[in-house]
Design a protein around this motif. Structure first.
Motif, short mmCIF file in Angstrom:
data_model
loop_
_atom_site.label_atom_id
_atom_site.label_comp_id
_atom_site.label_asym_id
_atom_site.label_seq_id
_atom_site.Cartn_x
_atom_site.Cartn_y
_atom_site.Cartn_z
N PRO A 114 0.80 -1.23 0.00
CA PRO A 114 0.00 0.00 0.00
C PRO A 114 0.83 1.28 0.00
CG PRO A 114 -0.94 -1.59 1.52
CD PRO A 114 0.38 -2.17 1.06
N ALA A 115 2.07 1.21 0.48
CA ALA A 115 2.91 2.40 0.53
C ALA A 115 3.45 2.79 -0.84
CB ALA A 115 4.09 2.17 1.48
N ALA A 116 3.19 1.99 -1.86
CA ALA A 116 3.78 2.26 -3.18
C ALA A 116 2.75 2.28 -4.29
CB ALA A 116 4.85 1.22 -3.49
N ARG A 117 1.49 2.48 -3.96
CA ARG A 117 0.46 2.43 -4.99
C ARG A 117 0.58 3.57 -6.00
NH1 ARG A 117 -4.06 0.70 -0.72
NH2 ARG A 117 -3.89 -1.56 -0.95
N THR A 118 0.97 4.73 -5.55
CA THR A 118 1.14 5.84 -6.49
C THR A 118 2.26 5.54 -7.48
OG1 THR A 118 0.42 7.36 -4.75
CG2 THR A 118 1.44 8.33 -6.70
N GLN A 119 3.36 4.97 -6.99
CA GLN A 119 4.45 4.59 -7.88
C GLN A 119 4.00 3.53 -8.87
OE1 GLN A 119 8.38 3.94 -5.85
NE2 GLN A 119 7.13 4.23 -4.02
N ALA A 120 3.23 2.55 -8.41
CA ALA A 120 2.76 1.49 -9.29
C ALA A 120 1.92 2.07 -10.43
CB ALA A 120 1.95 0.46 -8.50
N GLY A 121 1.00 2.97 -10.08
CA GLY A 121 0.20 3.61 -11.12
C GLY A 121 1.05 4.43 -12.07
N ALA A 122 2.09 5.07 -11.53
CA ALA A 122 2.97 5.87 -12.39
C ALA A 122 3.74 4.99 -13.36
CB ALA A 122 3.94 6.68 -11.53
N TRP A 123 4.14 3.79 -12.92
CA TRP A 123 4.84 2.89 -13.83
C TRP A 123 3.93 2.45 -14.98
CZ3 TRP A 123 9.65 2.33 -14.79
CH2 TRP A 123 10.61 2.49 -13.78
N VAL A 124 2.68 2.17 -14.68
CA VAL A 124 1.74 1.82 -15.76
C VAL A 124 1.57 3.00 -16.71
CG1 VAL A 124 -0.66 1.17 -16.27
CG2 VAL A 124 0.53 0.11 -14.35
N ASN A 125 1.43 4.20 -16.14
CA ASN A 125 1.29 5.40 -16.97
C ASN A 125 2.52 5.63 -17.83
OD1 ASN A 125 -0.57 7.66 -17.45
ND2 ASN A 125 1.06 8.93 -16.62
N THR A 126 3.69 5.40 -17.25
CA THR A 126 4.94 5.54 -18.00
C THR A 126 5.00 4.52 -19.13
OG1 THR A 126 6.13 6.39 -16.07
CG2 THR A 126 7.46 5.41 -17.82
N ALA A 127 4.54 3.30 -18.86
CA ALA A 127 4.56 2.26 -19.89
C ALA A 127 3.67 2.65 -21.07
CB ALA A 127 4.10 0.93 -19.29
#
Length: 419
Positions: A357-370
Protein backbone atom coordinates in the motif's frame (compact mmCIF):
# COMPACT_ATOMS: atom_id res chain seq x y z
CA UNK A 1 -6.85 -4.14 3.24
CA UNK A 2 -8.56 -4.69 -0.07
CA UNK A 3 -10.30 -7.95 -0.89
CA UNK A 4 -12.09 -8.95 -4.05
CA UNK A 5 -15.79 -8.87 -3.48
CA UNK A 6 -18.05 -11.56 -4.90
CA UNK A 7 -19.86 -10.57 -8.05
CA UNK A 8 -23.15 -9.00 -6.98
CA UNK A 9 -26.39 -9.70 -8.73
CA UNK A 10 -26.61 -6.03 -9.63
CA UNK A 11 -23.47 -3.94 -10.09
CA UNK A 12 -23.38 -0.65 -8.15
CA UNK A 13 -23.97 2.43 -10.28
CA UNK A 14 -21.49 5.17 -11.11
CA UNK A 15 -23.62 7.45 -8.95
CA UNK A 16 -22.67 5.31 -5.96
CA UNK A 17 -19.00 5.98 -6.73
CA UNK A 18 -19.52 9.73 -6.86
CA UNK A 19 -21.68 9.67 -3.71
CA UNK A 20 -18.75 8.25 -1.75
CA UNK A 21 -17.92 10.88 0.89
CA UNK A 22 -15.60 13.57 -0.51
CA UNK A 23 -15.05 11.62 -3.78
CA UNK A 24 -16.81 14.04 -6.14
CA UNK A 25 -14.86 17.06 -4.89
CA UNK A 26 -11.51 15.30 -5.09
CA UNK A 27 -12.30 13.82 -8.51
CA UNK A 28 -13.43 17.15 -9.91
CA UNK A 29 -10.31 18.88 -8.58
CA UNK A 30 -8.03 16.25 -10.10
CA UNK A 31 -9.81 16.50 -13.44
CA UNK A 32 -9.42 20.28 -13.42
CA UNK A 33 -5.67 19.90 -12.98
CA UNK A 34 -5.42 17.08 -15.51
CA UNK A 35 -7.15 19.19 -18.14
CA UNK A 36 -3.84 21.05 -18.31
CA UNK A 37 -2.22 17.89 -19.69
CA UNK A 38 -4.72 17.93 -22.54
CA UNK A 39 -4.08 21.60 -23.34
CA UNK A 40 -0.49 22.46 -22.48
CA UNK A 41 1.45 20.15 -24.87
CA UNK A 42 -0.40 21.25 -28.03
CA UNK A 43 -0.43 24.91 -26.97
CA UNK A 44 3.27 24.77 -26.13
CA UNK A 45 4.17 23.17 -29.46
CA UNK A 46 2.26 25.86 -31.38
CA UNK A 47 3.71 28.61 -29.20
CA UNK A 48 7.29 27.40 -29.70
CA UNK A 49 6.75 27.11 -33.44
CA UNK A 50 5.43 30.67 -33.63
CA UNK A 51 8.20 32.04 -31.41
CA UNK A 52 11.07 30.33 -33.19
CA UNK A 53 9.60 30.03 -36.69
CA UNK A 54 10.89 26.46 -36.81
CA UNK A 55 8.98 23.20 -36.81
CA UNK A 56 12.22 21.38 -36.05
CA UNK A 57 12.81 23.43 -32.90
CA UNK A 58 9.22 22.84 -31.81
CA UNK A 59 9.59 19.09 -32.36
CA UNK A 60 12.88 18.84 -30.44
CA UNK A 61 11.66 20.96 -27.53
CA UNK A 62 8.41 19.00 -27.23
CA UNK A 63 10.35 15.73 -27.37
CA UNK A 64 12.50 16.94 -24.47
CA UNK A 65 9.42 18.06 -22.54
CA UNK A 66 7.64 14.73 -23.06
CA UNK A 67 10.67 12.53 -22.41
CA UNK A 68 11.50 14.28 -19.14
CA UNK A 69 7.90 14.13 -17.96
CA UNK A 70 7.53 10.43 -18.78
CA UNK A 71 10.91 9.18 -17.57
CA UNK A 72 10.75 10.96 -14.22
CA UNK A 73 7.10 10.09 -13.52
CA UNK A 74 7.96 7.14 -11.19
CA UNK A 75 10.43 9.34 -9.29
CA UNK A 76 7.80 12.02 -8.67
CA UNK A 77 5.27 9.36 -7.68
CA UNK A 78 7.78 7.89 -5.23
CA UNK A 79 8.07 11.26 -3.50
CA UNK A 80 4.26 11.36 -3.18
CA UNK A 81 4.28 7.90 -1.60
CA UNK A 82 7.08 8.92 0.74
CA UNK A 83 5.88 12.34 1.87
CA UNK A 84 2.16 12.18 1.15
CA UNK A 85 0.25 14.16 -1.51
CA UNK A 86 -0.39 17.17 0.70
CA UNK A 87 3.34 17.76 1.14
CA UNK A 88 4.64 16.59 -2.24
CA UNK A 89 2.09 17.88 -4.77
CA UNK A 90 2.02 21.66 -4.06
CA UNK A 91 5.77 22.20 -4.68
CA UNK A 92 5.61 20.18 -7.89
CA UNK A 93 2.51 21.96 -9.14
CA UNK A 94 3.89 25.35 -8.15
CA UNK A 95 7.17 24.79 -9.97
CA UNK A 96 5.39 23.33 -13.01
CA UNK A 97 2.98 26.26 -13.20
CA UNK A 98 5.77 28.84 -12.83
CA UNK A 99 7.81 27.17 -15.57
CA UNK A 100 4.80 26.98 -17.90
CA UNK A 101 4.13 30.66 -17.20
CA UNK A 102 7.77 31.41 -18.05
CA UNK A 103 7.38 29.47 -21.30
CA UNK A 104 4.20 31.39 -22.09
CA UNK A 105 5.94 34.72 -21.43
CA UNK A 106 8.98 33.74 -23.49
CA UNK A 107 6.96 32.52 -26.47
CA UNK A 108 4.40 35.36 -26.50
CA UNK A 109 6.46 37.15 -29.14
CA UNK A 110 8.74 35.95 -31.89
CA UNK A 111 12.48 35.70 -31.48
CA UNK A 112 12.70 33.43 -28.46
CA UNK A 113 15.94 31.52 -27.90
CA UNK A 114 15.60 27.81 -28.64
CA UNK A 115 18.16 26.74 -25.98
CA UNK A 116 16.29 28.79 -23.37
CA UNK A 117 12.96 27.25 -24.38
CA UNK A 118 14.51 23.78 -24.29
CA UNK A 119 15.87 24.37 -20.79
CA UNK A 120 12.51 25.62 -19.51
CA UNK A 121 10.69 22.71 -21.18
CA UNK A 122 12.99 20.12 -19.60
CA UNK A 123 12.57 21.72 -16.18
CA UNK A 124 8.78 21.85 -16.59
CA UNK A 125 8.62 18.20 -17.66
CA UNK A 126 10.64 17.21 -14.61
CA UNK A 127 8.11 18.88 -12.29
CA UNK A 128 4.85 17.57 -13.80
CA UNK A 129 2.66 16.59 -10.81
CA UNK A 130 1.35 12.97 -11.07
CA UNK A 131 -2.32 13.86 -10.61
CA UNK A 132 -3.58 10.75 -12.40
CA UNK A 133 -1.67 8.21 -10.25
CA UNK A 134 -2.51 10.18 -7.11
CA UNK A 135 -6.22 10.15 -7.92
CA UNK A 136 -6.19 6.41 -8.61
CA UNK A 137 -4.42 5.82 -5.30
CA UNK A 138 -7.02 7.99 -3.63
CA UNK A 139 -9.81 5.93 -5.22
CA UNK A 140 -8.33 2.81 -3.62
CA UNK A 141 -8.55 4.53 -0.23
CA UNK A 142 -12.02 5.98 -0.70
CA UNK A 143 -13.58 2.86 -2.24
CA UNK A 144 -12.37 -0.27 -0.42
CA UNK A 145 -14.77 -2.61 -2.23
CA UNK A 146 -13.02 -4.10 -5.28
CA UNK A 147 -16.17 -4.22 -7.40
CA UNK A 148 -16.88 -0.56 -6.75
CA UNK A 149 -13.20 0.31 -7.20
CA UNK A 150 -13.24 -1.18 -10.70
CA UNK A 151 -16.15 1.08 -11.55
CA UNK A 152 -14.29 4.07 -10.08
CA UNK A 153 -11.22 3.28 -12.19
CA UNK A 154 -13.39 2.92 -15.29
CA UNK A 155 -14.99 6.29 -14.64
CA UNK A 156 -11.57 7.84 -14.07
CA UNK A 157 -10.20 6.38 -17.30
CA UNK A 158 -13.15 7.52 -19.42
CA UNK A 159 -13.00 11.02 -17.91
CA UNK A 160 -9.28 11.23 -18.65
CA UNK A 161 -9.92 10.12 -22.24
CA UNK A 162 -12.45 12.91 -22.64
CA UNK A 163 -10.00 15.45 -21.21
CA UNK A 164 -7.46 14.60 -23.90
CA UNK A 165 -10.16 15.17 -26.51
CA UNK A 166 -11.44 18.38 -24.91
CA UNK A 167 -8.01 19.91 -24.30
CA UNK A 168 -7.00 20.31 -27.97
CA UNK A 169 -10.47 21.67 -28.77
CA UNK A 170 -10.01 24.35 -26.10
CA UNK A 171 -6.60 25.19 -27.54
CA UNK A 172 -8.30 25.68 -30.90
CA UNK A 173 -10.72 28.14 -29.33
CA UNK A 174 -7.87 30.01 -27.61
CA UNK A 175 -5.74 30.45 -30.73
CA UNK A 176 -8.77 31.69 -32.63
CA UNK A 177 -8.82 34.80 -30.45
CA UNK A 178 -5.25 35.15 -29.20
CA UNK A 179 -1.75 33.66 -29.41
CA UNK A 180 -0.94 30.00 -28.55
CA UNK A 181 1.14 31.13 -25.57
CA UNK A 182 -2.14 32.07 -23.87
CA UNK A 183 -3.07 28.39 -23.95
CA UNK A 184 0.18 27.58 -22.14
CA UNK A 185 -0.66 30.16 -19.48
CA UNK A 186 -4.16 28.71 -19.07
CA UNK A 187 -2.60 25.26 -18.65
CA UNK A 188 -0.40 26.63 -15.86
CA UNK A 189 -3.43 28.09 -14.07
CA UNK A 190 -5.42 24.87 -14.44
CA UNK A 191 -2.77 22.59 -13.00
CA UNK A 192 -2.06 24.90 -10.06
CA UNK A 193 -5.73 25.47 -9.26
CA UNK A 194 -6.65 21.81 -9.62
CA UNK A 195 -3.76 20.61 -7.48
CA UNK A 196 -4.42 23.09 -4.67
CA UNK A 197 -8.12 22.16 -4.71
CA UNK A 198 -7.21 18.48 -4.57
CA UNK A 199 -4.80 18.73 -1.65
CA UNK A 200 -7.30 20.86 0.30
CA UNK A 201 -10.04 18.26 -0.20
CA UNK A 202 -11.22 16.41 2.93
CA UNK A 203 -10.55 13.18 1.03
CA UNK A 204 -6.82 13.78 1.56
CA UNK A 205 -7.14 14.67 5.22
CA UNK A 206 -5.79 11.32 6.42
CA UNK A 207 -3.60 10.47 3.44
CA UNK A 208 -0.15 10.87 4.84
CA UNK A 209 2.58 8.39 4.16
CA UNK A 210 1.77 4.72 4.56
CA UNK A 211 4.20 2.92 6.89
CA UNK A 212 6.49 0.55 5.07
CA UNK A 213 5.41 -2.20 7.41
CA UNK A 214 1.82 -1.96 6.20
CA UNK A 215 0.66 -5.31 4.91
CA UNK A 216 0.50 -5.72 1.18
CA UNK A 217 -2.77 -6.23 -0.57
CA UNK A 218 -4.23 -9.54 0.44
CA UNK A 219 -6.25 -10.04 -2.68
CA UNK A 220 -5.75 -13.31 -4.51
CA UNK A 221 -4.38 -11.39 -7.45
CA UNK A 222 -1.38 -10.15 -5.52
CA UNK A 223 0.74 -13.12 -6.45
CA UNK A 224 4.11 -14.52 -5.68
CA UNK A 225 6.86 -12.10 -6.47
CA UNK A 226 5.26 -9.07 -4.84
CA UNK A 227 7.83 -7.19 -2.78
CA UNK A 228 7.58 -4.42 -0.31
CA UNK A 229 8.75 -1.34 -2.11
CA UNK A 230 10.03 0.94 0.63
CA UNK A 231 13.61 2.17 0.77
CA UNK A 232 14.49 1.69 -2.85
CA UNK A 233 13.39 -1.89 -3.41
CA UNK A 234 12.52 -2.52 -7.01
CA UNK A 235 8.82 -2.03 -7.57
CA UNK A 236 8.91 -4.13 -10.71
CA UNK A 237 9.71 -7.16 -8.57
CA UNK A 238 5.93 -7.58 -8.44
CA UNK A 239 4.91 -9.98 -11.20
CA UNK A 240 1.46 -8.43 -11.43
CA UNK A 241 2.92 -4.96 -11.93
CA UNK A 242 5.25 -6.21 -14.65
CA UNK A 243 2.31 -7.78 -16.47
CA UNK A 244 0.24 -4.61 -16.05
CA UNK A 245 3.07 -2.47 -17.45
CA UNK A 246 3.54 -4.89 -20.35
CA UNK A 247 -0.12 -4.70 -21.33
CA UNK A 248 -0.13 -0.90 -20.90
CA UNK A 249 2.93 -0.58 -23.13
CA UNK A 250 1.26 -2.69 -25.86
CA UNK A 251 -1.85 -0.49 -25.69
CA UNK A 252 0.30 2.65 -25.90
CA UNK A 253 2.17 1.23 -28.89
CA UNK A 254 -1.10 0.61 -30.73
CA UNK A 255 -2.38 4.10 -29.96
CA UNK A 256 0.86 5.83 -30.91
CA UNK A 257 1.06 3.92 -34.18
CA UNK A 258 -2.60 4.42 -35.02
CA UNK A 259 -2.31 8.20 -35.42
CA UNK A 260 0.21 7.91 -38.25
CA UNK A 261 -1.43 4.85 -39.77
CA UNK A 262 -4.78 6.62 -39.99
CA UNK A 263 -3.14 9.54 -41.79
CA UNK A 264 -1.43 7.19 -44.23
CA UNK A 265 -4.59 5.16 -44.83
CA UNK A 266 -6.84 8.16 -45.44
CA UNK A 267 -4.32 9.80 -47.77
CA UNK A 268 -3.98 6.54 -49.70
CA UNK A 269 -7.76 6.58 -50.18
CA UNK A 270 -7.77 10.34 -50.97
CA UNK A 271 -9.83 11.14 -47.87
CA UNK A 272 -7.36 13.06 -45.75
CA UNK A 273 -10.11 15.07 -44.09
CA UNK A 274 -11.49 11.89 -42.51
CA UNK A 275 -8.59 11.61 -40.04
CA UNK A 276 -10.50 13.50 -37.36
CA UNK A 277 -13.53 11.22 -37.75
CA UNK A 278 -11.44 8.08 -37.39
CA UNK A 279 -9.72 9.31 -34.23
CA UNK A 280 -13.04 10.53 -32.84
CA UNK A 281 -14.41 7.01 -33.39
CA UNK A 282 -11.48 5.64 -31.37
CA UNK A 283 -12.23 7.97 -28.45
CA UNK A 284 -15.95 7.25 -28.60
CA UNK A 285 -15.32 3.51 -28.64
CA UNK A 286 -12.97 3.80 -25.68
CA UNK A 287 -15.53 5.79 -23.68
CA UNK A 288 -18.29 3.27 -24.41
CA UNK A 289 -15.99 0.35 -23.66
CA UNK A 290 -14.81 1.86 -20.38
CA UNK A 291 -18.31 2.60 -19.10
CA UNK A 292 -19.60 -0.83 -20.13
CA UNK A 293 -16.60 -2.57 -18.59
CA UNK A 294 -17.19 -0.88 -15.26
CA UNK A 295 -20.88 -1.78 -15.33
CA UNK A 296 -20.46 -5.55 -15.75
CA UNK A 297 -20.05 -7.63 -12.54
CA UNK A 298 -17.16 -9.79 -13.77
CA UNK A 299 -16.51 -13.10 -12.03
CA UNK A 300 -12.96 -13.63 -13.31
CA UNK A 301 -10.12 -11.98 -11.40
CA UNK A 302 -8.32 -8.90 -12.70
CA UNK A 303 -5.22 -11.00 -13.45
CA UNK A 304 -7.24 -13.37 -15.62
CA UNK A 305 -9.02 -10.52 -17.43
CA UNK A 306 -5.85 -8.49 -18.02
CA UNK A 307 -4.74 -10.05 -21.34
CA UNK A 308 -8.24 -10.23 -22.87
CA UNK A 309 -8.74 -6.57 -23.92
CA UNK A 310 -5.10 -6.38 -25.09
CA UNK A 311 -5.73 -9.37 -27.37
CA UNK A 312 -8.96 -7.77 -28.59
CA UNK A 313 -7.14 -4.52 -29.38
CA UNK A 314 -4.41 -6.38 -31.28
CA UNK A 315 -6.96 -8.34 -33.32
CA UNK A 316 -8.91 -5.17 -34.14
CA UNK A 317 -5.71 -3.44 -35.29
CA UNK A 318 -4.95 -6.32 -37.65
CA UNK A 319 -8.48 -6.20 -39.08
CA UNK A 320 -8.31 -2.40 -39.46
CA UNK A 321 -5.52 -2.75 -41.99
CA UNK A 322 -7.82 -4.85 -44.20
CA UNK A 323 -10.50 -2.16 -44.38
CA UNK A 324 -11.56 -1.54 -48.01
CA UNK A 325 -12.48 2.11 -47.41
CA UNK A 326 -12.53 4.84 -44.78
CA UNK A 327 -16.07 4.06 -43.65
CA UNK A 328 -15.11 0.52 -42.68
CA UNK A 329 -11.96 1.85 -41.04
CA UNK A 330 -14.04 4.18 -38.84
CA UNK A 331 -16.19 1.24 -37.72
CA UNK A 332 -13.23 -1.07 -37.02
CA UNK A 333 -11.29 1.63 -35.17
CA UNK A 334 -14.37 2.28 -33.01
CA UNK A 335 -14.35 -1.43 -32.13
CA UNK A 336 -10.64 -1.22 -31.35
CA UNK A 337 -11.38 1.70 -29.04
CA UNK A 338 -13.82 -0.45 -27.06
CA UNK A 339 -10.82 -2.43 -25.76
CA UNK A 340 -8.59 0.53 -24.84
CA UNK A 341 -10.19 1.78 -21.62
CA UNK A 342 -10.85 -1.75 -20.24
CA UNK A 343 -7.23 -2.73 -20.90
CA UNK A 344 -5.84 0.31 -19.07
CA UNK A 345 -8.42 0.09 -16.26
CA UNK A 346 -7.50 -3.53 -15.60
CA UNK A 347 -3.79 -2.73 -15.77
CA UNK A 348 -4.17 -0.04 -13.12
CA UNK A 349 -6.24 -2.38 -10.93
CA UNK A 350 -3.65 -5.17 -11.18
CA UNK A 351 -0.84 -2.72 -10.44
CA UNK A 352 -2.72 -1.38 -7.42
CA UNK A 353 -3.32 -4.79 -5.87
CA UNK A 354 0.14 -6.17 -6.66
CA UNK A 355 2.20 -3.85 -4.48
CA UNK A 356 2.57 -2.70 -0.92
CA UNK A 357 0.00 0.00 0.00
CA UNK A 358 2.91 2.40 0.53
CA UNK A 359 3.78 2.26 -3.18
CA UNK A 360 0.46 2.43 -4.99
CA UNK A 361 1.14 5.84 -6.49
CA UNK A 362 4.45 4.59 -7.88
CA UNK A 363 2.76 1.49 -9.29
CA UNK A 364 0.20 3.61 -11.12
CA UNK A 365 2.97 5.87 -12.39
CA UNK A 366 4.84 2.89 -13.83
CA UNK A 367 1.74 1.82 -15.76
CA UNK A 368 1.29 5.40 -16.97
CA UNK A 369 4.94 5.54 -18.00
CA UNK A 370 4.56 2.26 -19.89
CA UNK A 371 1.60 3.66 -21.86
CA UNK A 372 3.50 6.81 -22.83
CA UNK A 373 6.71 4.94 -23.65
CA UNK A 374 4.77 2.49 -25.81
CA UNK A 375 3.02 5.36 -27.57
CA UNK A 376 6.31 7.09 -28.35
CA UNK A 377 7.82 3.84 -29.55
CA UNK A 378 4.83 3.06 -31.76
CA UNK A 379 4.94 6.50 -33.35
CA UNK A 380 8.69 6.25 -33.98
CA UNK A 381 8.57 2.75 -35.49
CA UNK A 382 5.60 3.44 -37.75
CA UNK A 383 7.19 6.72 -38.79
CA UNK A 384 10.13 4.73 -40.14
CA UNK A 385 7.96 2.11 -41.84
CA UNK A 386 4.94 3.90 -43.22
CA UNK A 387 6.74 5.29 -46.29
CA UNK A 388 8.26 1.90 -47.12
CA UNK A 389 5.54 -0.60 -46.24
CA UNK A 390 1.84 -0.61 -47.20
CA UNK A 391 -0.48 0.57 -44.39
CA UNK A 392 -2.17 -2.84 -44.20
CA UNK A 393 1.18 -4.48 -43.39
CA UNK A 394 1.97 -1.77 -40.84
CA UNK A 395 -1.35 -2.40 -39.09
CA UNK A 396 -0.53 -6.11 -38.89
CA UNK A 397 2.99 -5.44 -37.59
CA UNK A 398 1.61 -3.20 -34.85
CA UNK A 399 -0.94 -5.86 -33.88
CA UNK A 400 1.74 -8.52 -33.30
CA UNK A 401 3.28 -7.01 -30.11
CA UNK A 402 -0.18 -6.55 -28.54
CA UNK A 403 -1.09 -10.17 -29.27
CA UNK A 404 2.28 -11.41 -28.01
CA UNK A 405 2.00 -9.40 -24.78
CA UNK A 406 -1.50 -10.77 -24.24
CA UNK A 407 -0.21 -14.32 -24.75
CA UNK A 408 2.68 -13.83 -22.31
CA UNK A 409 0.42 -12.37 -19.62
CA UNK A 410 -2.23 -15.06 -20.16
CA UNK A 411 0.40 -17.77 -19.86
CA UNK A 412 1.68 -16.23 -16.63
CA UNK A 413 -1.84 -16.05 -15.20
CA UNK A 414 -2.51 -19.68 -16.20
CA UNK A 415 0.75 -20.84 -14.64
CA UNK A 416 -0.05 -19.06 -11.41
CA UNK A 417 -3.51 -20.61 -11.35
CA UNK A 418 -1.98 -24.10 -11.74
CA UNK A 419 0.46 -23.43 -8.90
Amino acid sequence: MLRPSPAPSRAPSYAVVLRTPHAARAFGSALLGRLSYGMAPLALMLAVKDATGSYSAAGVIMALFGATSVCLSPVRAASVDRYGPRRALPPMAGAYAVLLAALAYTTWRQGASSPLLGTLAVAAGACTPPLGPVMRTLWSRLVPDRELLRRAYSLDGVAEELLFVTGPLLVGVVIRYTVPAAGVAIGAALVLGGTLALVSSPALRDTGTVPSSAPPSASPQAGTGTRKTSRGRLLLGAVGLRHAALVAASVGLCLGALDLLVVAFTEEHHRGGAVAWVLAALSAGSAVGGLAYGAVPWRASNRVRLPVPAAGLGAAMAVAGLSPDVYVLVAVVAVAGVFVAPALTTAYLVADESVDPAARTQAGAWVNTAVNAGSSGGTAVVGLLVDRVPPAVCFAMVAVPALMCAAVVARGAAGRARR
